[in-house]
Design a protein around this motif. Structure first.
Motif, PDB file in Angstrom:
ATOM      1  N   PRO A 161      50.665  45.485 -25.173  1.00  0.00           N
ATOM      2  CA  PRO A 161      49.944  44.232 -25.412  1.00  0.00           C
ATOM      3  C   PRO A 161      49.115  43.754 -24.221  1.00  0.00           C
ATOM      4  O   PRO A 161      47.991  43.282 -24.398  1.00  0.00           O
ATOM      5  CB  PRO A 161      51.076  43.250 -25.749  1.00  0.00           C
ATOM      6  CG  PRO A 161      52.127  44.113 -26.370  1.00  0.00           C
ATOM      7  CD  PRO A 161      52.075  45.395 -25.595  1.00  0.00           C
ATOM      8  N   ALA A 162      49.637  43.924 -23.006  1.00  0.00           N
ATOM      9  CA  ALA A 162      48.878  43.493 -21.828  1.00  0.00           C
ATOM     10  C   ALA A 162      47.645  44.367 -21.622  1.00  0.00           C
ATOM     11  O   ALA A 162      46.578  43.879 -21.238  1.00  0.00           O
ATOM     12  CB  ALA A 162      49.767  43.535 -20.590  1.00  0.00           C
ATOM     13  N   ALA A 165      45.018  43.376 -24.090  1.00  0.00           N
ATOM     14  CA  ALA A 165      44.361  42.149 -23.619  1.00  0.00           C
ATOM     15  C   ALA A 165      43.362  42.459 -22.512  1.00  0.00           C
ATOM     16  O   ALA A 165      42.259  41.900 -22.476  1.00  0.00           O
ATOM     17  CB  ALA A 165      45.410  41.156 -23.122  1.00  0.00           C
ATOM     18  N   VAL A 181      44.348  34.173 -23.538  1.00  0.00           N
ATOM     19  CA  VAL A 181      45.499  34.953 -23.969  1.00  0.00           C
ATOM     20  C   VAL A 181      46.744  34.074 -23.891  1.00  0.00           C
ATOM     21  O   VAL A 181      47.061  33.523 -22.833  1.00  0.00           O
ATOM     22  CB  VAL A 181      45.685  36.220 -23.109  1.00  0.00           C
ATOM     23  CG1 VAL A 181      46.860  37.041 -23.629  1.00  0.00           C
ATOM     24  CG2 VAL A 181      44.409  37.061 -23.100  1.00  0.00           C
ATOM     25  N   VAL A 183      50.745  34.060 -24.092  1.00  0.00           N
ATOM     26  CA  VAL A 183      51.737  35.099 -23.827  1.00  0.00           C
ATOM     27  C   VAL A 183      53.158  34.582 -24.022  1.00  0.00           C
ATOM     28  O   VAL A 183      53.484  33.446 -23.658  1.00  0.00           O
ATOM     29  CB  VAL A 183      51.578  35.627 -22.382  1.00  0.00           C
ATOM     30  CG1 VAL A 183      52.585  36.744 -22.099  1.00  0.00           C
ATOM     31  CG2 VAL A 183      50.165  36.125 -22.143  1.00  0.00           C
ATOM     32  N   GLY A 184      54.018  35.441 -24.585  1.00  0.00           N
ATOM     33  CA  GLY A 184      55.457  35.201 -24.631  1.00  0.00           C
ATOM     34  C   GLY A 184      55.823  33.888 -25.308  1.00  0.00           C
ATOM     35  O   GLY A 184      55.348  33.576 -26.414  1.00  0.00           O
ATOM     36  N   HIS A 196      55.432  35.701 -32.307  1.00  0.00           N
ATOM     37  CA  HIS A 196      56.528  35.714 -31.336  1.00  0.00           C
ATOM     38  C   HIS A 196      57.738  36.435 -31.908  1.00  0.00           C
ATOM     39  O   HIS A 196      58.366  37.263 -31.215  1.00  0.00           O
ATOM     40  CB  HIS A 196      56.898  34.282 -30.944  1.00  0.00           C
ATOM     41  CG  HIS A 196      57.956  34.203 -29.887  1.00  0.00           C
ATOM     42  ND1 HIS A 196      59.305  34.158 -30.192  1.00  0.00           N
ATOM     43  CD2 HIS A 196      57.868  34.181 -28.523  1.00  0.00           C
ATOM     44  CE1 HIS A 196      59.996  34.096 -29.074  1.00  0.00           C
ATOM     45  NE2 HIS A 196      59.155  34.108 -28.049  1.00  0.00           N
ATOM     46  N   HIS A 204      60.043  42.756 -21.019  1.00  0.00           N
ATOM     47  CA  HIS A 204      59.256  41.648 -20.468  1.00  0.00           C
ATOM     48  C   HIS A 204      57.791  41.993 -20.207  1.00  0.00           C
ATOM     49  O   HIS A 204      56.910  41.220 -20.597  1.00  0.00           O
ATOM     50  CB  HIS A 204      59.905  41.125 -19.183  1.00  0.00           C
ATOM     51  CG  HIS A 204      59.118  40.039 -18.514  1.00  0.00           C
ATOM     52  ND1 HIS A 204      59.095  38.744 -18.994  1.00  0.00           N
ATOM     53  CD2 HIS A 204      58.291  40.060 -17.428  1.00  0.00           C
ATOM     54  CE1 HIS A 204      58.298  38.010 -18.227  1.00  0.00           C
ATOM     55  NE2 HIS A 204      57.812  38.787 -17.265  1.00  0.00           N
ATOM     56  N   ARG A 206      55.892  43.810 -21.740  1.00  0.00           N
ATOM     57  CA  ARG A 206      55.187  44.083 -22.991  1.00  0.00           C
ATOM     58  C   ARG A 206      55.395  42.926 -23.983  1.00  0.00           C
ATOM     59  O   ARG A 206      55.476  43.126 -25.193  1.00  0.00           O
ATOM     60  CB  ARG A 206      55.684  45.406 -23.583  1.00  0.00           C
ATOM     61  CG  ARG A 206      55.521  46.561 -22.602  1.00  0.00           C
ATOM     62  CD  ARG A 206      56.106  47.858 -23.101  1.00  0.00           C
ATOM     63  NE  ARG A 206      55.300  48.485 -24.125  1.00  0.00           N
ATOM     64  CZ  ARG A 206      54.238  49.235 -23.870  1.00  0.00           C
ATOM     65  NH1 ARG A 206      53.825  49.423 -22.625  1.00  0.00           N
ATOM     66  NH2 ARG A 206      53.558  49.802 -24.840  1.00  0.00           N
ATOM     67  N   GLN A 207      55.458  41.724 -23.436  1.00  0.00           N
ATOM     68  CA  GLN A 207      55.631  40.531 -24.253  1.00  0.00           C
ATOM     69  C   GLN A 207      54.523  40.393 -25.293  1.00  0.00           C
ATOM     70  O   GLN A 207      53.388  40.821 -25.074  1.00  0.00           O
ATOM     71  CB  GLN A 207      55.610  39.281 -23.365  1.00  0.00           C
ATOM     72  CG  GLN A 207      56.827  39.096 -22.483  1.00  0.00           C
ATOM     73  CD  GLN A 207      56.644  37.882 -21.600  1.00  0.00           C
ATOM     74  OE1 GLN A 207      55.740  37.845 -20.759  1.00  0.00           O
ATOM     75  NE2 GLN A 207      57.468  36.875 -21.782  1.00  0.00           N
ATOM     76  N   ARG A 209      51.575  38.613 -27.496  1.00  0.00           N
ATOM     77  CA  ARG A 209      50.518  37.686 -27.078  1.00  0.00           C
ATOM     78  C   ARG A 209      49.464  37.575 -28.179  1.00  0.00           C
ATOM     79  O   ARG A 209      49.358  38.450 -29.048  1.00  0.00           O
ATOM     80  CB  ARG A 209      49.883  38.117 -25.753  1.00  0.00           C
ATOM     81  CG  ARG A 209      49.279  39.500 -25.745  1.00  0.00           C
ATOM     82  CD  ARG A 209      49.236  40.033 -24.318  1.00  0.00           C
ATOM     83  NE  ARG A 209      50.580  40.312 -23.847  1.00  0.00           N
ATOM     84  CZ  ARG A 209      50.967  40.293 -22.569  1.00  0.00           C
ATOM     85  NH1 ARG A 209      50.097  39.993 -21.621  1.00  0.00           N
ATOM     86  NH2 ARG A 209      52.201  40.560 -22.231  1.00  0.00           N
ATOM     87  N   ILE A 211      45.400  37.326 -28.387  1.00  0.00           N
ATOM     88  CA  ILE A 211      44.146  37.477 -27.654  1.00  0.00           C
ATOM     89  C   ILE A 211      43.055  36.766 -28.451  1.00  0.00           C
ATOM     90  O   ILE A 211      42.877  37.029 -29.640  1.00  0.00           O
ATOM     91  CB  ILE A 211      43.804  38.966 -27.485  1.00  0.00           C
ATOM     92  CG1 ILE A 211      44.948  39.699 -26.775  1.00  0.00           C
ATOM     93  CG2 ILE A 211      42.493  39.136 -26.753  1.00  0.00           C
ATOM     94  CD1 ILE A 211      44.913  41.208 -26.958  1.00  0.00           C
TER      95      ILE A 211
END
Length: 463
Positions: A161-162, A165, A181, A183-184, A196, A204, A206-207, A209, A211
């Motif tokens: 996911p990060a 983004a 973005v 997140v979490g 969520h 953590h 790869r929480q 999110r 975009i």
């Protein structure tokens, strides 16, 4: 992507495109050495065949390339794959659309995903830009296709996911767009509970999110694209079998597609206010994973019973579509690698499309034919909505039966689309299982040329 197209025609070898029905007449107008070569090599001009015709000096003087009696959009790709390294040009001008297709298919054939290669790939032949070709459109389509393919082909370890983004932020920086973005646990604070819930079991870094990319004049007509960004799908606690899990790095293919589409819209500087929403998650297994028969809240306020944790894509899209609908865009498109049922119905090459608007659907089908980007519409059959009824929640995310899986998934998404908003949902494969000219095995862009043509017709000027 267009490095294999050039303006410099010096020393280029002409390519003569010909149909079998035209060969005899054409040969009658050629010098004796050409007729002799064709006869000696038994060239019969069967569709897809080529003949490398030498000159008196023994060097290549001409390429004969046979077209089928029907229009063949991938002839340029076949030539790029088969011709010796060198410089080539069309012997005669083609009409603009054919010229565009020759150039586009040629360059798509040269695509290679080389991020993890320690040795360079083969060297490709080059083509002189065909006369009358819309270069800007070719470059835009080629770049968008390469972006989609690259994002899908990257392994999930490097496309979480990060990372997704970051790809959106890089695209936004290129065109001067803005990106936000969430997140979490911020998703809970800002009321995206379904996104969520699906992604919270991931480690953590790869929480989950959301975009949110925005570009263009806020007063312009609103165009919103939503893409499924499941960066890897284990199936959750309803674990996939190994064979079904193997390709799940491609489950963020919808996100890749809307970024590719966005790049074309921004490159064309269309007079729209573009918004791209990508719910990005990893459907992981862990102590915090959602369970079968959990009841989830959604941004729209509807509650959803989780009949199967492997039907997670529609859950994250539900929150994104609800947010997209809040602004009442003039056009709303979502793209997702959503169901195996769509592949069972139409196979892997055809994009399955659903729409609440007959005019939009007809435009998309027509554009699919014009752009050699196959699309087929399936119905939003209202009586099947009962198959999503739940005894404990507003609806279930799956039907209990084995039938109409693509339709019930689309009906689920429709629950989160605002009334009166022209909407189309694409359920795609996003993957080539085998290589063909211009379409190498691996990640693939599907329907984006057709969708872009419709966007151009509605909000800009068709070139």
């Amino acid at each position: 992507m267009t490095d294999h197209l050039t303006d410099d025609a010096a020393g280029s070898v002409p390519i003569r495109l010909i149909r079998k029905s035209e060969l005899a007449v054409w040969l009658g107008l050629q010098p004796q050495f050409v007729r002799s070569w064709v006869e000696t090599t038994a060239f019969q001009a069967e569709p897809g065949s080529i003949s490398l015709v030498p000159g008196a000096d023994g060097k290549l003087s001409m390429v004969l390339a046979t077209l089928g009696e029907d229009e063949d959009p991938w002839v340029g790709a076949a030539l790029a794959a088969r011709l010796p390294v060198g410089l080539y040009r069309l012997a005669e001008p083609a009409e603009p659309k054919a010229a565009r297709w020759l150039a586009l298919s040629w360059v798509l054939a040269t695509y290679v995903f080389g991020r993890y290669k320690t040795k360079p790939d083969r060297t490709w032949p080059r083509l002189v830009w065909p006369e009358g070709c819309d270069r800007a459109l070719v470059e835009s389509m080629a770049d968008a296709t390469a972006l989609v393919r690259d994002l899908i082909n990257v392994p999930a370890a490097d496309m979480g996911p990060a990372d997704l983004a970051a790809a959106a932020e890089s695209l936004a920086s290129r065109f001067g767009a803005g990106v936000r973005v969430i997140v979490g646990d911020g998703l809970l604070v800002e009321n995206y509970p379904a996104i969520h819930a699906v992604g919270k079991a991931a480690a953590h870094p790869r929480q989950p999110r959301l975009i949110d990319l925005v570009w263009g004049d806020d007063k312009a007509p609103r165009l919103t694209l939503v893409g499924k960004g499941v960066c890897f799908d284990t199936g959750g606690l309803d674990l996939k079998a190994a064979g079904n899990m193997k390709l799940m790095k491609k489950d963020m293919g919808g996100a890749a597609h809307v970024l590719g589409l966005a790049s074309m819209v921004m490159a064309a500087r269309l007079p729209v206010r573009l918004r791209v929403l990508i719910p990005a998650v990893e459907n992981a297994i862990g102590g915090d994973a959602m369970r079968p028969l959990d009841v989830l809240s959604t941004r729209k306020g509807l509650t959803v019973e989780v009949g199967n944790t492997d039907a997670e894509g529609r859950l994250i899209l539900a929150d994104a579509l609800a947010e997209a609908s809040r602004e009442k865009p003039e056009l709303l498109i979502d793209i997702a690698t959503l169901t195996g049922a769509a592949r069972t119905a139409l196979g892997t090459d055809i994009a399955t499309m659903f729409s609440n608007n007959d005019l939009l659907a007809a435009d998309l089908m027509r554009a699919g034919e014009d752009e050699h980007d196959p699309i087929w519409r399936l119905p939003l059959h209202k009586p099947y909505r009962r198959m999503l009824d739940s005894k404990v929640a507003d609806l279930s995310n799956v039907s209990d039966g084995p039938h109409a899986g693509a339709i019930t998934a689309a009906l689920f998404l429709q629950e989160f689309v605002g009334s009166g908003i022209p909407w189309a949902h694409f359920d795609i494969m996003a993957w080539n299982g085998a290589s063909r000219p211009g379409r190498p095995d691996g990640g693939e862009a599907m329907a984006i040329r057709a969708i872009f043509a419709v966007i151009l017709a509605r909000f800009g000027t068709i070139v």
